[in-house]
Design an enzyme around this catalytic site. Structure first.
Site, PDB file in Angstrom:
ATOM      1  N   LYS A 104      31.455   2.027 -80.003  1.00 52.37           N
ATOM      2  CA  LYS A 104      30.684   1.267 -79.011  1.00 52.37           C
ATOM      3  C   LYS A 104      29.257   1.791 -79.024  1.00 52.37           C
ATOM      4  O   LYS A 104      29.032   2.998 -78.918  1.00 52.37           O
ATOM      5  CB  LYS A 104      31.305   1.468 -77.635  1.00 52.37           C
ATOM      6  CG  LYS A 104      30.449   1.004 -76.478  1.00 52.37           C
ATOM      7  CD  LYS A 104      31.203   1.154 -75.181  1.00 52.37           C
ATOM      8  CE  LYS A 104      30.319   0.902 -73.993  1.00 52.37           C
ATOM      9  NZ  LYS A 104      31.059   0.867 -72.734  1.00 52.37           N
TER      10      LYS A 104
HETATM   11  C1  5RP Z   1      29.303   5.018 -70.393  1.00 51.24           C
HETATM   12  C2  5RP Z   1      30.131   3.922 -70.889  1.00 51.24           C
HETATM   13  C3  5RP Z   1      30.254   2.747 -70.067  1.00 51.24           C
HETATM   14  O1  5RP Z   1      31.542   2.246 -70.113  1.00 51.24           O
HETATM   15  C4  5RP Z   1      29.376   1.672 -70.524  1.00 51.24           C
HETATM   16  O2  5RP Z   1      28.076   2.059 -70.805  1.00 51.24           O
HETATM   17  C5  5RP Z   1      29.451   0.627 -69.499  1.00 51.24           C
HETATM   18  O3  5RP Z   1      29.068  -0.551 -69.872  1.00 51.24           O
HETATM   19  P1  5RP Z   1      27.738  -1.188 -69.312  1.00 51.24           P
HETATM   20  O4  5RP Z   1      26.600  -0.439 -69.950  1.00 51.24           O
HETATM   21  O5  5RP Z   1      27.881  -2.588 -69.815  1.00 51.24           O
HETATM   22  O6  5RP Z   1      27.724  -1.111 -67.820  1.00 51.24           O
HETATM   23  O7  5RP Z   1      30.693   3.967 -71.934  1.00 51.24           O
HETATM   24  O8  5RP Z   1      29.126   5.971 -71.370  1.00 51.24           O
END
Ligand code: 5RP
Length: 258
Positions: free
Chosen positions: A172
């Site tokens: 991710k």
């Molecule tokens: C933090 C994460 C969060 O799950 C992620 O960033 C959340 O998603 P968004 O940025 O869309 O609120 O992995 O490290």
């Protein structure tokens, strides 16, 4: 790749479209009572029918998600830090045995390439891959970006590639200009984080950019659960990711559903 890993991944990345809409609600593990997640059960329950998976900590899972729900769980197993201190100083918080007991589809931890505790966070990932391997549980690496880092394709490409080299099964990261270069040099699937809350149309544009430039989907949190109409928003994101909707079509859908 082993059957069990493939099977679990195919619960998350839908074989029909090769894409995924992951719902991230793990923010509290370092942010505390994040806006929109003060009462996780209330936020999560109406969104579940539209999420291909749910990314969260064991605390929220045990207390706020009905076990009869069949949504694949991506368990956040790194933490031990808060926004008051150095965020890169994470450790693994949850054992693989507990992940198995919770019947998860995958486990996840963050890496902080270039951060003060870069090596420790990379070893967290490597150790997690080792721990999860005998049970065929896939590992998602989250490329966290410290304040001092630039979210460009060079930096994100470096982070994603290192994550894949250490054995992450999917990664991710953030969307950036030249994102296709990040995807091309990362030999495992990439999902894009939503980031801070932006207007709905912008978040739909981000989703569109992500999938048209090679991501297999999004792992979105705040741009869904902090929307005035979260259930409409997640459906509009699905239209982009799974049905190839344009940004205009998806935004129309958002407005109609709202
Ligand atoms: C933090 C994460 C969060 O799950 C992620 O960033 C959340 O998603 P968004 O940025 O869309 O609120 O992995 O490290």
């Amino acid at each position: 790749m082993d059957w069990g890993i493939q099977n679990r991944l195919s619960r998350i990345i839908q074989p029909k479209t090769g894409r995924t809409v992951m719902l991230a609600v793990d923010h509290g593990y370092f942010l505390g009572p994040t806006s929109g997640l003060e009462n996780p059960r209330k936020t999560i329950t109406p969104l579940l029918p539209f999420a291909d998976s749910l990314m969260l900590t064991r605390g929220v899972l045990r207390t706020s998600v009905n076990p009869q729900n069949n949504v694949p769980i991506i368990l956040r197993v790194s933490g031990g830090t808060s926004i008051l201190k150095e965020l890169s100083n994470e450790a693994i918080t949850t054992t693989i045995q507990e992940a198995i007991c919770l019947n998860v589809a995958a486990v996840t931890c963050s890496i902080f390439v270039g951060g003060e505790f870069e090596k420790e966070s990379l070893m967290n990932l490597a150790d997690l891959v080792n721990e999860a391997a005998p049970f065929n549980i896939p590992v998602l690496a989250v490329t966290a970006v410290g304040k001092e880092m630039t979210r460009d394709s060079r930096y994100l490409g470096l982070s994603c590639r290192i994550a894949a080299e250490l054995g992450a099964h999917f990664v991710k990261t953030y969307y950036c200009e030249g994102f296709e270069k990040v995807v091309e040099s990362c030999f495992v699937p990439v999902v894009v984080a939503g980031g801070k809350k932006t207007p709905e149309r912008d978040a739909l544009q981000l989703s569109y950019n992500a999938v048209t430039h090679g991501a297999v989907g999004v792992d979105m949190g705040r741009n869904i659960f902090q929307s005035e109409k979260p259930v409409s928003m997640i459906q509009a994101v699905r239209a982009v990711v799974h049905q190839g909707a344009t940004v205009d079509q998806a935004f129309d859908l958002f407005q109609t559903l709202s």
